[in-house]
Design a protein around this motif. Sequence first.
Motif, mmCIF file in Angstrom:
data_model
loop_
_atom_site.group_PDB
_atom_site.id
_atom_site.type_symbol
_atom_site.label_atom_id
_atom_site.label_comp_id
_atom_site.label_asym_id
_atom_site.label_seq_id
_atom_site.Cartn_x
_atom_site.Cartn_y
_atom_site.Cartn_z
ATOM 1 N N ALA A 159 39.809 49.196 44.725
ATOM 2 C CA ALA A 159 39.459 47.922 45.354
ATOM 3 C C ALA A 159 37.947 47.704 45.348
ATOM 4 N N GLY A 160 37.191 48.769 45.616
ATOM 5 C CA GLY A 160 35.740 48.652 45.627
ATOM 6 C C GLY A 160 35.183 48.310 44.265
ATOM 7 N N LEU A 161 35.710 48.935 43.221
ATOM 8 C CA LEU A 161 35.240 48.659 41.864
ATOM 9 C C LEU A 161 35.511 47.209 41.486
ATOM 10 N N SER A 162 36.688 46.710 41.844
ATOM 11 C CA SER A 162 37.030 45.318 41.551
ATOM 12 C C SER A 162 36.085 44.357 42.280
ATOM 13 N N LYS A 163 35.793 44.659 43.546
ATOM 14 C CA LYS A 163 34.895 43.805 44.325
ATOM 15 C C LYS A 163 33.475 43.817 43.744
ATOM 16 N N MET A 164 33.025 44.981 43.316
ATOM 17 C CA MET A 164 31.692 45.076 42.716
ATOM 18 C C MET A 164 31.584 44.183 41.484
ATOM 19 N N LYS A 165 32.597 44.247 40.634
ATOM 20 C CA LYS A 165 32.586 43.429 39.415
ATOM 21 C C LYS A 165 32.533 41.950 39.759
ATOM 22 N N ASN A 166 33.265 41.549 40.799
ATOM 23 C CA ASN A 166 33.280 40.135 41.185
ATOM 24 C C ASN A 166 31.955 39.679 41.786
ATOM 25 N N MET A 167 31.177 40.613 42.322
ATOM 26 C CA MET A 167 29.917 40.266 42.980
ATOM 27 C C MET A 167 28.716 40.284 42.046
ATOM 28 N N LEU A 168 28.896 40.736 40.822
ATOM 29 C CA LEU A 168 27.752 40.950 39.940
ATOM 30 C C LEU A 168 26.910 39.699 39.721
ATOM 31 N N SER A 169 27.529 38.530 39.734
ATOM 32 C CA SER A 169 26.784 37.296 39.475
ATOM 33 C C SER A 169 25.733 37.023 40.550
ATOM 34 N N SER A 170 25.894 37.619 41.738
ATOM 35 C CA SER A 170 24.933 37.396 42.824
ATOM 36 C C SER A 170 24.029 38.605 43.050
#
Length: 340
Positions: free
Chosen positions: A27-38
């Motif tokens: 779950a953490g890895l998925s969230k990190m990927k989604n946050m990369l744009s910011s």
Amino acid sequence: MAQFVPRHVFPHYGAIPRSYFLGHHRAGLSKMKNMLSSIDYVVECRDYRAPVTSINPMLEEALGKTRRIVVYTKRDLGSIPQSSAQRLTEKKIRSFDPDSAVFFTSARSRADSTQIIKHLRNDAETLDKIVGCRAMVVGMPNVGKSTLINHLRNYGVGKAKALKTGGQPGITRKIGSPVKVIERESGSHVYVLDTPGVFMPYVPNAENMLKLALCGCVKDAVISPVTLVDYLLYHINLHDAQAYHRWSEPTNEVVPLLETFARKTGLLGKGGVPNIDSAALHFIQKWRAGDIGRFLLDDLDAEHQRLNDPSQNTPLSMTQALKAERMSRKEKSDVNNQPE
């Protein structure tokens, strides 16, 4: 008395588990990927004692081309400070990341964090962002991410620690709120975000699993503590067999060592019988604290050769790793279900 000859091969890899990929890692890895744009920076933490083994290829794949700072933590536990050996080791370690800013920090001191703050303060100016700069701190479980953030906060803005830390993995289970580490009059502050440690879905090399377990990247119950001490003893003997002279003469036999260690440290059960598992855990903790030798588990010269040889350097993608992990579980289940 015959001269002591240490083992040069550690053969006991057969029953070593190959994964510690938990639900909050995924779950953490998925969230990190989604946050990369910011995110403006990724601060990737690795353990100084296993500088190559503690690189997670899943993070490398997921985080892509984001600006990166590499921080090798716990340097004080892997080498003698200010020694010529330490300087040579760090020169070799830097060569693994020629395109990134590389820093080394200690487990017990915030002083090494000053250089990271200076780098962020100077380099963030080039981003010219009114809303400030955001850096995400990533790495394997228990590699020292939260401790690093606390040190950056303490040095950068003079405030006490903001994050809970501990000696076992899993303290941080989700991405935290931004923590301010640099304050600017313009309001363009620098913030860092803590993230849960992410393990690999599958570790192809069983020896790497032992290294990561010794460094505390997996919970101590995952691998037999006696097996871990046996592997640690193998390494200690190659570096300095006198490191445990308080408890034993140099030896390649782990159980007699642990029996003596238990008696001399009072780790006894009923009837004065040595508690071998408890002794093993205490022995490991002493090494993790820097009390039984300070050395690297990785052979940096061998790692350079491996990374420069395409036939030996075939990292798994996330899909391949998950498939390997499923196959490993199935094989283990098939063995356990075989009739007697």
